[in-house]
Design an enzyme around this catalytic site. Structure first.
Site, PDB file in Angstrom:
ATOM      1  N   SER A   1       0.812  -1.223   0.000  1.00 52.17           N
ATOM      2  CA  SER A   1       0.000   0.000   0.000  1.00 52.17           C
ATOM      3  C   SER A   1       0.844   1.271   0.000  1.00 52.17           C
ATOM      4  O   SER A   1       0.520   2.238  -0.690  1.00 52.17           O
ATOM      5  CB  SER A   1      -0.934   0.009   1.207  1.00 52.17           C
ATOM      6  OG  SER A   1      -1.753  -1.130   1.212  1.00 52.17           O
TER       7      SER A   1
ATOM      8  N   HIS B   1       0.801   4.713   4.434  1.00 53.44           N
ATOM      9  CA  HIS B   1       0.172   5.300   3.246  1.00 53.44           C
ATOM     10  C   HIS B   1       0.625   6.745   3.055  1.00 53.44           C
ATOM     11  O   HIS B   1       0.996   7.160   1.947  1.00 53.44           O
ATOM     12  CB  HIS B   1      -1.353   5.259   3.378  1.00 53.44           C
ATOM     13  CG  HIS B   1      -1.906   3.871   3.382  1.00 53.44           C
ATOM     14  ND1 HIS B   1      -3.245   3.601   3.588  1.00 53.44           N
ATOM     15  CD2 HIS B   1      -1.308   2.664   3.218  1.00 53.44           C
ATOM     16  CE1 HIS B   1      -3.443   2.294   3.528  1.00 53.44           C
ATOM     17  NE2 HIS B   1      -2.282   1.706   3.319  1.00 53.44           N
TER      18      HIS B   1
END
Length: 485
Positions: free
Chosen positions: A268, A318
């Site tokens: 991610s 992230h």
């Protein structure tokens, strides 16, 4: 004999596999210009020519309009190729030019002429394999102006390779592991603060290719397919890989700076770096196309929405990955156009890196092995917890808490005597351990050996005089001794 389908199939092939894009077409689309800015080359496709004179006229148009062509393209081409599809027979010798520009002219009358022009055996195979589609199919895709669909059309070997590697690793985990526990992910190279500060830096990379479950890898690979293809189409294969890996490292450094007691895995952070790169491309190119931004935001909202229903989502990674992708893309751009900005961004990256290292190595570390052992015990997986204890000891990561937990496991599975023996082994290695002295004090009290219990609880209080449990047990033992007297 070549047909109009061959003409459009060739254009489609150059766009999809050789990273060209349409820069000009005439009204009848029987002449289409493609350009590759990184290679500074132009390929002109023309369908239909009746004579050598007509070909020479096309050549003179190119030679006499260099300044206009440069203005149209935004760069000065070093190499031209004019590909003429025709069924007419005429002299086609001595048509190439080497000065003032490098121009090659090829007359294509048979399909095997096309295959000879293709640069390598792989593209030849792709070209020969795609035979079922119609002329309209190739034409529609070659002339598609949708910004997202144009990038999605391109062949993206690095993106496909990354997806393949991730899926193969995940399938291997499914086949060879009973379940995706923290213990298994830790063994396979998951990112953990404790291990990294003890020198296992390889986890910064290996963790990017591990995933928790099917939902986790499905969402990440769909996102990688979309954003990876867009970035690879814009910057090229190896630059896309650099952005992906650098963003993944940024995300992992951010994660290590704040998460000390979890196992972090997944692509991610690297994928959010690709998203950061795309927004950087729009800023650099001043391409604020509403449709493009809208499509990207829809995909981004879907990603964030799905992540809310998933466990173990690392928001910090992230954000770190997004910033990393943005900065490395800006640095690559300014390296060519503005060295001052390049050095500024490089300094910012170095400052962030150093700040992350200071944070990582100064915050209190938690022994992740003990946390996992405790978690396995709470879930009733005592065999896994026992294996984890031995694994921790073998890696020389065991501390007094590890031996404390091992004693509890042995007491539960074997006997109290085995548990006491484990606590005593631990105490020989960690003689100042408060928790082991306290546990042995409790054990000896249960065996009615008050003298040993008092000795151990006094040692525990020396290690931690303010611990309420130690103080209370010492008081109980003292009161018991007084009442016996």
């Amino acid at each position: 004999m070549v047909t109009e389908k061959h003409y459009w199939k060739c254009i489609y092939t150059w766009i999809k596999y050789l990273n060209y894009h349409v820069v000009h077409k005439n009204q009848d689309t029987n002449e289409v210009w493609l350009a590759n800015q990184r290679q500074r080359s132009v390929v002109i496709f023309k369908y239909g020519a009746n004579s050598t004179q007509e070909v020479r006229f096309d050549k003179s148009r190119i030679l006499e309009n260099q300044s206009n062509i440069t203005g149209l393209l935004g760069f000065e081409p070093k190499y031209y190729e004019l590909l003429i599809f025709t069924d007419k027979t005429f002299t086609d010798e001595n048509l190439n030019e080497h000065h003032p520009i490098n121009l090659k002219i090829k007359i294509i009358r048979e399909e095997n002429h096309i295959e000879r022009m293709l640069p390598n055996v792989f593209i030849k195979q792709f070209y020969k394999r795609n035979t079922k589609h119609t002329k309209s199919y190739y034409k529609q895709r070659a002339l598609n102006t949708n910004p997202i669909e144009k990038h999605m059309l391109k062949f993206s070997p690095v993106t496909y390779s990354l997806i393949f590697i991730n899926v193969i690793i995940w399938l291997s985990m499914v086949l060879f592991l009973n379940r995706f526990s923290d213990l298994k992910l830790l063994d396979l190279g998951g990112l953990v603060h404790f291990n990294v500060v003890h020198g296992e830096w390889y986890r910064l990379v290996t963790s990017i290719f591990l995933h928790y479950n099917f939902e986790h890898i499905l969402m990440n690979m769909l996102s990688l397919f979309i954003f990876g293809k867009i970035v690879e189409s814009i910057v090229g294969h190896w630059r896309m890989l650099v952005i992906y890996l650098v963003a993944g490292l940024f995300g992992n450094f951010a994660s290590l700076s704040f998460n000390t007691d979890t196992v972090s895995v997944g692509a991610s952070g690297a994928i959010f770096g690709l998203i950061g790169a795309i927004f950087t491309f729009m800023y650099i190119g001043h391409q604020y196309n509403r449709k493009l931004i809208g499509q990207l935001l829809i995909v981004l909202i879907i990603m964030i929405g799905l992540s809310l229903f998933m466990q173990n989502i690392n928001i910090v990674a992230h954000i770190g990955g997004f910033i990393g992708g943005l900065l490395i893309t800006l640095m690559g751009y300014y390296f060519k156009v503005n060295k001052t900005y390049f050095w500024i961004i490089l300094i910012i990256i170095l400052i962030l890196f150093l700040a992350a290292q200071v944070r990582i190595f100064t915050i209190k570390e938690d022994n992740i092995y003990n946390s996992i052992i405790t978690k396995e015990m709470k879930n009733g997986h005592y065999d896994d917890a026992k294996d984890m204890v031995q694994h921790t000891i073998n890696k020389s990561y065991a501390d007094d808490e590890t031996y404390y937990l091992n004693g509890l496991i042995k007491t539960t599975q074997d006997s109290k005597a085995e548990g006491i023996a484990s606590w005593e082994r631990g105490l020989r290695l960690f003689p100042d351990s408060g928790i082991l002295n306290y546990q042995l004090a409790i054990a000896n009290r249960s065996l009615d050996n008050s003298d040993k219990a008092k000795k151990y609880i006094k040692n525990a209080l020396k290690a931690d005089p303010n611990n309420r449990d130690y103080i209370n047990l010492n008081k109980e033992l003292s009161d018991s001794s007084d009442s016996e007297n």
